[in-house]
Structure formats: structure tokens, C-alpha cells
Write an enzyme that holds these catalytic residues in place. Structure first.
Site, PDB file in Angstrom:
ATOM      1  N   SER A   7       0.843  -1.194   0.000  1.00  0.00           N
ATOM      2  CA  SER A   7       0.000   0.000   0.000  1.00  0.00           C
ATOM      3  C   SER A   7       0.879   1.245   0.000  1.00  0.00           C
ATOM      4  CB  SER A   7      -0.893   0.014   1.240  1.00  0.00           C
ATOM      5  OG  SER A   7      -1.389   1.323   1.438  1.00  0.00           O
ATOM      6  N   HIS A  32      -1.177  -1.578  -4.205  1.00  0.00           N
ATOM      7  CA  HIS A  32      -2.457  -1.230  -3.574  1.00  0.00           C
ATOM      8  C   HIS A  32      -2.501   0.286  -3.398  1.00  0.00           C
ATOM      9  CE1 HIS A  32      -5.971  -2.105  -1.019  1.00  0.00           C
ATOM     10  NE2 HIS A  32      -5.533  -1.138  -0.225  1.00  0.00           N
ATOM     11  N   ASP A  34      -4.628   3.483  -2.152  1.00  0.00           N
ATOM     12  CA  ASP A  34      -5.707   3.864  -1.237  1.00  0.00           C
ATOM     13  C   ASP A  34      -6.177   5.285  -1.519  1.00  0.00           C
ATOM     14  OD1 ASP A  34      -5.975   1.619   0.659  1.00  0.00           O
ATOM     15  OD2 ASP A  34      -3.874   2.045   1.083  1.00  0.00           O
ATOM     16  N   MET A  36      -8.743   8.147  -0.508  1.00  0.00           N
ATOM     17  CA  MET A  36      -9.610   8.536   0.619  1.00  0.00           C
ATOM     18  C   MET A  36     -10.174   9.937   0.394  1.00  0.00           C
ATOM     19  SD  MET A  36      -7.226   7.513   3.829  1.00  0.00           S
ATOM     20  CE  MET A  36      -6.451   5.911   3.975  1.00  0.00           C
ATOM     21  N   HIS A  65      -8.166   0.887  -4.077  1.00  0.00           N
ATOM     22  CA  HIS A  65      -9.104   0.742  -2.951  1.00  0.00           C
ATOM     23  C   HIS A  65      -9.776   2.091  -2.728  1.00  0.00           C
ATOM     24  CE1 HIS A  65      -9.437  -0.046   1.700  1.00  0.00           C
ATOM     25  NE2 HIS A  65     -10.606   0.105   1.134  1.00  0.00           N
ATOM     26  N   MET A  67     -11.854   4.400  -0.805  1.00  0.00           N
ATOM     27  CA  MET A  67     -12.485   4.730   0.488  1.00  0.00           C
ATOM     28  C   MET A  67     -13.176   6.077   0.311  1.00  0.00           C
ATOM     29  SD  MET A  67      -9.510   3.382   3.015  1.00  0.00           S
ATOM     30  CE  MET A  67      -8.291   3.401   1.715  1.00  0.00           C
ATOM     31  N   MET A 136     -11.458  -5.760   5.323  1.00  0.00           N
ATOM     32  CA  MET A 136     -10.675  -4.833   6.137  1.00  0.00           C
ATOM     33  C   MET A 136     -10.406  -5.487   7.493  1.00  0.00           C
ATOM     34  SD  MET A 136     -10.108  -2.312   4.219  1.00  0.00           S
ATOM     35  CE  MET A 136      -9.092  -1.495   5.463  1.00  0.00           C
ATOM     36  N   ASP A 175      -6.602  -6.399   4.370  1.00  0.00           N
ATOM     37  CA  ASP A 175      -5.974  -5.075   4.410  1.00  0.00           C
ATOM     38  C   ASP A 175      -6.035  -4.502   5.826  1.00  0.00           C
ATOM     39  OD1 ASP A 175      -5.093  -2.482   3.943  1.00  0.00           O
ATOM     40  OD2 ASP A 175      -6.736  -1.958   2.579  1.00  0.00           O
TER      41      ASP A 175
END
Ligand code: DX5
Ligand code: ZN
Length: 220
Positions: A7, A32, A34, A36, A65, A67, A136, A175
Site C-alpha cells: 500500500s 495497492h 488507497d 480517501m 481501494h 475509500m 478490512m 488489508d
């Protein structure tokens, strides 16, 4: 079969390209990413321009991913930025089925993410739309948190659920808090794709990757 998905949330953004190159040199295949939004989770990380610019310098599989509230709004732009897989939270999609279809229709792989407290039955009616499920093992929003032990049984239950539904082809990704101390427990439970942020980017990246790959090799 097993894959490490580092990540980049825990990377040094001033040296992101160099750190991704170290991952590639050490046999990593997935990255990965992320995203957000400061609404679904408390923090804002980075967005499309960053994904687009790292896409130019690496062939790694981009596991994005999201979020983000209503991530379906970003399907086409993610495709344009070079995403290979997009995972969306069941908790963040008003129309989960539609969002998964849209991701696949764009030519990307689609995954559903479940927060630690979200039950597996959230997957019941989208079983045929899935390329992966991400569980998660921390509450999303920050790197460096501790693995939530209750998720180990959830991984086992999900593996059985997928197999019983005829989806043995769907891998489970885990994760949060995956590191040298928790890796065996997570693999034993049936996870095949391990996200790791702080456990990869802290100190010696190459040595950290070798630790994970060594764990995978023990099980082949
Ligand atoms: C957390 C993110 C994770 C995070 C994991 O909300 O989804 O991908 O980077 O970090 P570690 O491996 O440090 O728990
Ligand atoms: Zn993540």
C-alpha cells in the site's frame, strides 16, 4: 497464487517512483492504491493525478481501494488513469450491483470491500459480479493500525461462503495490520492477497518484501 499488494499510503511520496521501482525489482506484481475522500473515512490521501502519473512508470497491477462515498462516480476516470482493479466499499455504495457492473463494463476487475463490522451477507446477491473480496482488518482511514483478531474467523467464513457459492476462483484480500507477526494467521485463514503498508515501507523495503515472499514460498 499468493500476492503481496504493497500500500503506497505508507510510501515516502517525495520518492514514490524510486520506491515503486524497488518493489518491482523484488518481484512485486500488485500495487495497492488507497484513495480517501475525507468523508467516508476521516482522511484525504491522494487522487487521480497521482495514479495517472505513476501509471507512466510502472507495469504493476493497480489495485485501487476506493475509500470514497459513492465511488461509482469515478469509474471512467479510474479507467483512464490506468486502474486494473477497483474495490468499492459495500457501505459506501447506494447501488452496489450497478457500481460493480459499471466497473466491469469499463474493462476493469471489480471487488467489494467490507469493513470489520460489516457482515458477509452484504455479498449475497452480488456473488456473480465479483473478481475479489477485500476484508478490512482495521477500520479504514489510516496506515499503521493493529490487526483486529476477529477478522481471522471472518476470512475462514468468507472462504467457505465463496466455495459453497461456486466461486472458488474469487480470491480474498486482507488489508490492515498485516505484518511479520500476523502474516501466518492471515494466510492460514485463507487469504491470498495481502495488503501491507507500514510493514513494507518501514526501513528496508527489499528485505520486507523478501519476508512476505518467503512466507508465500513456504506454502506452495
Ligand atoms: C487503511 C488502508 C490500508 C493501509 C494499510 O485504511 O486501506 O491499505 O495502507 O496500512 P498498514 O499495512 O500499515 O496497516
Ligand atoms: Zn487499503
Amino acid at each position: 497464487m499468493y500476492k503481496l499488494a504493497p500500500s503506497i499510503l505508507s510510501a515516502d511520496f517525495a520518492h514514490l517512483g524510486d520506491q515503486i521501482a524497488i518493489l518491482e525489482e523484488n518481484g512485486v506484481e500488485w500495487l495497492h492504491i488507497d484513495v480517501m475522500d475525507g468523508a467516508f473515512v476521516p482522511q484525504i490521501s491522494f487522487g487521480m493525478p497521482v495514479i495517472k502519473s505513476i501509471r507512466k512508470s510502472t507495469k504493476l497491477f493497480f489495485d485501487v481501494h476506493m475509500m470514497v462515498e459513492e465511488p461509482g462516480r469515478f469509474t471512467e476516470v479510474l479507467k483512464d488513469c490506468g486502474a486494473d482493479m477497483v474495490t468499492v466499499h459495500a457501505e459506501a455504495c447506494r447501488h452496489l450491483d450497478r457500481t460493480l457492473q459499471a466497473i466491469r463494463n469499463c474493462g476493469m476487475k471489480a471487488g467489494v470491500v467490507l469493513n470489520p463490522a460489516t457482515p458477509l451477507c452484504a455479498l449475497d446477491y452480488v456473488m456473480d459480479r465479483l473478481d475479489m473480496v477485500l476484508l478490512m482488518s482495521v477500520n479504514p482511514g489510516f496506515g499503521g493500525q493493529s490487526y483486529i483478531p476477529a477478522v481471522t474467523q471472518k476470512i475462514r467464513d468468507l472462504r467457505k461462503k465463496l466455495d459453497d457459492a461456486g466461486r472458488s476462483d474469487v480470491p480474498i484480500e486482507v488489508d490492515g495490520g498485516v505484518n511479520a507477526k500476523t502474516v501466518d494467521e492471515v494466510l492460514d485463514a485463507g487469504a491470498e492477497i495481502l495488503v501491507a503498508g507500514s510493514a513494507v515501507f518501514k526501513d528496508d523495503i527489499a528485505a520486507n518484501v523478501r519476508m512476505f515472499h518467503g512466507k508465500f514460498a513456504e506454502r506452495k
